[in-house]
Design a protein around this motif. Sequence first.
Motif, PDB file in Angstrom:
ATOM      1  N   SER A 143     -30.855  21.576 -20.572  1.00  0.00           N
ATOM      2  CA  SER A 143     -31.259  21.329 -19.192  1.00  0.00           C
ATOM      3  C   SER A 143     -30.976  19.884 -18.798  1.00  0.00           C
ATOM      4  O   SER A 143     -30.757  19.007 -19.648  1.00  0.00           O
ATOM      5  CB  SER A 143     -32.745  21.630 -19.022  1.00  0.00           C
ATOM      6  OG  SER A 143     -33.519  20.744 -19.823  1.00  0.00           O
ATOM      7  N   VAL A 144     -31.012  19.638 -17.498  1.00  0.00           N
ATOM      8  CA  VAL A 144     -30.791  18.286 -16.977  1.00  0.00           C
ATOM      9  C   VAL A 144     -31.869  17.333 -17.492  1.00  0.00           C
ATOM     10  O   VAL A 144     -31.589  16.179 -17.840  1.00  0.00           O
ATOM     11  CB  VAL A 144     -30.770  18.320 -15.435  1.00  0.00           C
ATOM     12  CG1 VAL A 144     -30.756  16.906 -14.868  1.00  0.00           C
ATOM     13  CG2 VAL A 144     -29.566  19.116 -14.933  1.00  0.00           C
ATOM     14  N   LYS A 145     -33.090  17.818 -17.583  1.00  0.00           N
ATOM     15  CA  LYS A 145     -34.193  16.977 -18.062  1.00  0.00           C
ATOM     16  C   LYS A 145     -33.965  16.527 -19.487  1.00  0.00           C
ATOM     17  O   LYS A 145     -34.196  15.360 -19.841  1.00  0.00           O
ATOM     18  CB  LYS A 145     -35.508  17.747 -17.950  1.00  0.00           C
ATOM     19  CG  LYS A 145     -36.719  16.941 -18.368  1.00  0.00           C
ATOM     20  CD  LYS A 145     -37.999  17.747 -18.188  1.00  0.00           C
ATOM     21  CE  LYS A 145     -39.213  16.915 -18.625  1.00  0.00           C
ATOM     22  NZ  LYS A 145     -40.474  17.688 -18.448  1.00  0.00           N
ATOM     23  N   ARG A 146     -33.486  17.443 -20.340  1.00  0.00           N
ATOM     24  CA  ARG A 146     -33.242  17.072 -21.735  1.00  0.00           C
ATOM     25  C   ARG A 146     -32.085  16.093 -21.842  1.00  0.00           C
ATOM     26  O   ARG A 146     -32.140  15.141 -22.635  1.00  0.00           O
ATOM     27  CB  ARG A 146     -32.956  18.329 -22.559  1.00  0.00           C
ATOM     28  CG  ARG A 146     -32.646  18.019 -24.022  1.00  0.00           C
ATOM     29  CD  ARG A 146     -32.677  19.242 -24.880  1.00  0.00           C
ATOM     30  NE  ARG A 146     -32.362  18.921 -26.265  1.00  0.00           N
ATOM     31  CZ  ARG A 146     -32.478  19.761 -27.281  1.00  0.00           C
ATOM     32  NH1 ARG A 146     -32.939  20.976 -27.064  1.00  0.00           N
ATOM     33  NH2 ARG A 146     -32.159  19.398 -28.499  1.00  0.00           N
ATOM     34  N   LEU A 147     -31.025  16.312 -21.101  1.00  0.00           N
ATOM     35  CA  LEU A 147     -29.902  15.380 -21.129  1.00  0.00           C
ATOM     36  C   LEU A 147     -30.333  13.985 -20.689  1.00  0.00           C
ATOM     37  O   LEU A 147     -29.923  12.974 -21.279  1.00  0.00           O
ATOM     38  CB  LEU A 147     -28.771  15.901 -20.230  1.00  0.00           C
ATOM     39  CG  LEU A 147     -28.099  17.219 -20.665  1.00  0.00           C
ATOM     40  CD1 LEU A 147     -27.077  17.647 -19.607  1.00  0.00           C
ATOM     41  CD2 LEU A 147     -27.430  17.064 -22.021  1.00  0.00           C
ATOM     42  N   ASP A 148     -31.168  13.932 -19.679  1.00  0.00           N
ATOM     43  CA  ASP A 148     -31.649  12.640 -19.196  1.00  0.00           C
ATOM     44  C   ASP A 148     -32.530  11.954 -20.246  1.00  0.00           C
ATOM     45  O   ASP A 148     -32.440  10.730 -20.447  1.00  0.00           O
ATOM     46  CB  ASP A 148     -32.428  12.834 -17.898  1.00  0.00           C
ATOM     47  CG  ASP A 148     -32.822  11.514 -17.256  1.00  0.00           C
ATOM     48  OD1 ASP A 148     -31.917  10.803 -16.766  1.00  0.00           O
ATOM     49  OD2 ASP A 148     -34.025  11.191 -17.262  1.00  0.00           O
ATOM     50  N   ASN A 149     -33.372  12.718 -20.939  1.00  0.00           N
ATOM     51  CA  ASN A 149     -34.214  12.143 -21.988  1.00  0.00           C
ATOM     52  C   ASN A 149     -33.387  11.612 -23.150  1.00  0.00           C
ATOM     53  O   ASN A 149     -33.710  10.552 -23.719  1.00  0.00           O
ATOM     54  CB  ASN A 149     -35.214  13.188 -22.492  1.00  0.00           C
ATOM     55  CG  ASN A 149     -36.268  13.528 -21.459  1.00  0.00           C
ATOM     56  OD1 ASN A 149     -36.534  12.736 -20.553  1.00  0.00           O
ATOM     57  ND2 ASN A 149     -36.853  14.703 -21.579  1.00  0.00           N
ATOM     58  N   ARG A 150     -32.322  12.299 -23.507  1.00  0.00           N
ATOM     59  CA  ARG A 150     -31.474  11.838 -24.611  1.00  0.00           C
ATOM     60  C   ARG A 150     -30.764  10.535 -24.250  1.00  0.00           C
ATOM     61  O   ARG A 150     -30.696   9.610 -25.065  1.00  0.00           O
ATOM     62  CB  ARG A 150     -30.453  12.924 -24.962  1.00  0.00           C
ATOM     63  CG  ARG A 150     -31.055  14.165 -25.577  1.00  0.00           C
ATOM     64  CD  ARG A 150     -31.757  13.830 -26.890  1.00  0.00           C
ATOM     65  NE  ARG A 150     -32.407  14.983 -27.473  1.00  0.00           N
ATOM     66  CZ  ARG A 150     -31.831  15.839 -28.303  1.00  0.00           C
ATOM     67  NH1 ARG A 150     -30.558  15.686 -28.634  1.00  0.00           N
ATOM     68  NH2 ARG A 150     -32.517  16.846 -28.800  1.00  0.00           N
ATOM     69  N   LEU A 151     -30.232  10.468 -23.064  1.00  0.00           N
ATOM     70  CA  LEU A 151     -29.565   9.228 -22.655  1.00  0.00           C
ATOM     71  C   LEU A 151     -30.549   8.066 -22.631  1.00  0.00           C
ATOM     72  O   LEU A 151     -30.230   6.945 -23.067  1.00  0.00           O
ATOM     73  CB  LEU A 151     -28.919   9.420 -21.281  1.00  0.00           C
ATOM     74  CG  LEU A 151     -27.705  10.361 -21.214  1.00  0.00           C
ATOM     75  CD1 LEU A 151     -27.262  10.557 -19.766  1.00  0.00           C
ATOM     76  CD2 LEU A 151     -26.547   9.791 -22.039  1.00  0.00           C
ATOM     77  N   GLY A 152     -31.760   8.322 -22.122  1.00  0.00           N
ATOM     78  CA  GLY A 152     -32.768   7.267 -22.103  1.00  0.00           C
ATOM     79  C   GLY A 152     -33.200   6.836 -23.491  1.00  0.00           C
ATOM     80  O   GLY A 152     -33.484   5.649 -23.729  1.00  0.00           O
ATOM     81  N   PHE A 153     -33.243   7.765 -24.454  1.00  0.00           N
ATOM     82  CA  PHE A 153     -33.637   7.430 -25.830  1.00  0.00           C
ATOM     83  C   PHE A 153     -32.656   6.442 -26.461  1.00  0.00           C
ATOM     84  O   PHE A 153     -33.063   5.418 -27.038  1.00  0.00           O
ATOM     85  CB  PHE A 153     -33.716   8.707 -26.667  1.00  0.00           C
ATOM     86  CG  PHE A 153     -33.860   8.472 -28.136  1.00  0.00           C
ATOM     87  CD1 PHE A 153     -35.095   8.165 -28.688  1.00  0.00           C
ATOM     88  CD2 PHE A 153     -32.754   8.530 -28.981  1.00  0.00           C
ATOM     89  CE1 PHE A 153     -35.234   7.935 -30.049  1.00  0.00           C
ATOM     90  CE2 PHE A 153     -32.876   8.309 -30.336  1.00  0.00           C
ATOM     91  CZ  PHE A 153     -34.126   8.012 -30.874  1.00  0.00           C
ATOM     92  N   TYR A 154     -31.366   6.731 -26.390  1.00  0.00           N
ATOM     93  CA  TYR A 154     -30.374   5.833 -27.004  1.00  0.00           C
ATOM     94  C   TYR A 154     -30.334   4.478 -26.292  1.00  0.00           C
ATOM     95  O   TYR A 154     -30.148   3.440 -26.942  1.00  0.00           O
ATOM     96  CB  TYR A 154     -28.993   6.494 -26.988  1.00  0.00           C
ATOM     97  CG  TYR A 154     -28.916   7.705 -27.893  1.00  0.00           C
ATOM     98  CD1 TYR A 154     -29.001   7.563 -29.267  1.00  0.00           C
ATOM     99  CD2 TYR A 154     -28.783   8.984 -27.363  1.00  0.00           C
ATOM    100  CE1 TYR A 154     -28.941   8.671 -30.096  1.00  0.00           C
ATOM    101  CE2 TYR A 154     -28.727  10.091 -28.184  1.00  0.00           C
ATOM    102  CZ  TYR A 154     -28.810   9.929 -29.553  1.00  0.00           C
ATOM    103  OH  TYR A 154     -28.764  11.036 -30.373  1.00  0.00           O
ATOM    104  N   GLN A 155     -30.493   4.501 -25.013  1.00  0.00           N
ATOM    105  CA  GLN A 155     -30.464   3.245 -24.275  1.00  0.00           C
ATOM    106  C   GLN A 155     -31.652   2.354 -24.655  1.00  0.00           C
ATOM    107  O   GLN A 155     -31.499   1.133 -24.803  1.00  0.00           O
ATOM    108  CB  GLN A 155     -30.455   3.519 -22.772  1.00  0.00           C
ATOM    109  CG  GLN A 155     -30.232   2.273 -21.923  1.00  0.00           C
ATOM    110  CD  GLN A 155     -30.001   2.607 -20.458  1.00  0.00           C
ATOM    111  OE1 GLN A 155     -30.080   3.769 -20.067  1.00  0.00           O
ATOM    112  NE2 GLN A 155     -29.709   1.608 -19.641  1.00  0.00           N
TER     113      GLN A 155
END
Length: 416
Positions: A253-265
């Motif tokens: 989902s879009v929410k999961r993709l956004d959480n993953r990008l935020g985690f690495y950043q």
Amino acid sequence: MTSVCAQLCLRGRSSVCSKAVTSTWTCYAQVRRTTTRVPFTRENHTTAQGRLRWKQQMRYCSDLTAKYLTTEAKEDNDKEKLSTTDVIVHKSPLLPTKDALPPTENQMPFDLDAATQLSALEEISDEEALSIFPPSAIPPASTSLRDYVDSSETLSKLVQLGVNLWKLEQMPNVGSMLLRLDFNTDVAPRLLFLKEIGVEDSHLGYIITRNPFILTEDLNNLRARVNYLKSKMFSSETVASMVSRAPFLLNFSVKRLDNRLGFYQQQLSLSASNTRNIVARLPRLLCGSLEPVKENLKVCEIEFGFKKNEIQHIAIAVPKVLTANKRKLTQIFDYLHNTMKVPHYLITKFPQVLNSKYLRLRERHLFLEYLGKAQYDPTLPNYISLDRLVSLPDETFCTELASATLEDFYMFQKTL
């Protein structure tokens, strides 16, 4: 003399009658046994073949009974003639011949196939017509999808795209899922969607082989996820490349993709540009579990002793370090730092060495050490770069770094 002949005639007639009756009942019993195999029920007589077999058996029984009754009457007449002339003629007992035996199910006196074809001309009721079902061309059950390829348009088209069905068979419930899909309404729209976002035809088979569940994803959800990646400044070519190399990317989902990008950043203190860089080069970072990544980050900081800025540099240069096997990563670092005496700053400068093969690193270091050329300090003469040490092919390594022949290196490997 006359009385003796009369008694013999009566005895012969009684014997003939009893044998005729016995043979008739024997025939009837055999017919009953034969028909027991195909009971006279409403269900069996809904088929033309069952009705035809029953009629044939009943007709045969009637003819055989009539035959024995006629024979009995004929024998009675003969005995009466003998009594008037006082001549006794010995006659063999009445026994059914081989041809008179009722046929078994495997020896019916007619061709079942021909009877089935002829029965098509017989008029049947609507109820009987509805009870006749043609044999299905699709096997009811199978352990292999190849048995369904000829009868399933979806499977045949997927094979033409290069999908490996034997790999899909190993996934639970995937085979039955594919058989329920309609190619025109389920599969074709999603293939066209992948084409629209830039995925090449040669990659479609690979994507579906790794992720057949994309064929059941809602098209609106797929478009929303692609639009989200583009909103994060990923180019269309990058999105297509990411989907081709990480087939499960669009299942999240879009929410999961956004959480993953935020985690690495946040964990690596990266800028938006560097975050896009490492994710575009290793898109499975958005698909896999975060536990191995968290563990490797702790290992690099606590066990290896790297600083946060050094870990950041390593992750940007070699994103695979984040998902590498912990045991392999620890083994390579231990050999570099404790055996080869390479300091942290040199490992940070050449982080590709952490992604190399341990056996290659060990063999080449021992060979250089045997030749007296294992020198990795850039401030000293005859310096050997760690990058070249693990990246060069064997022949180039021998001629440029070890100043030896390839045969010498192979002979040395046999001594290890």
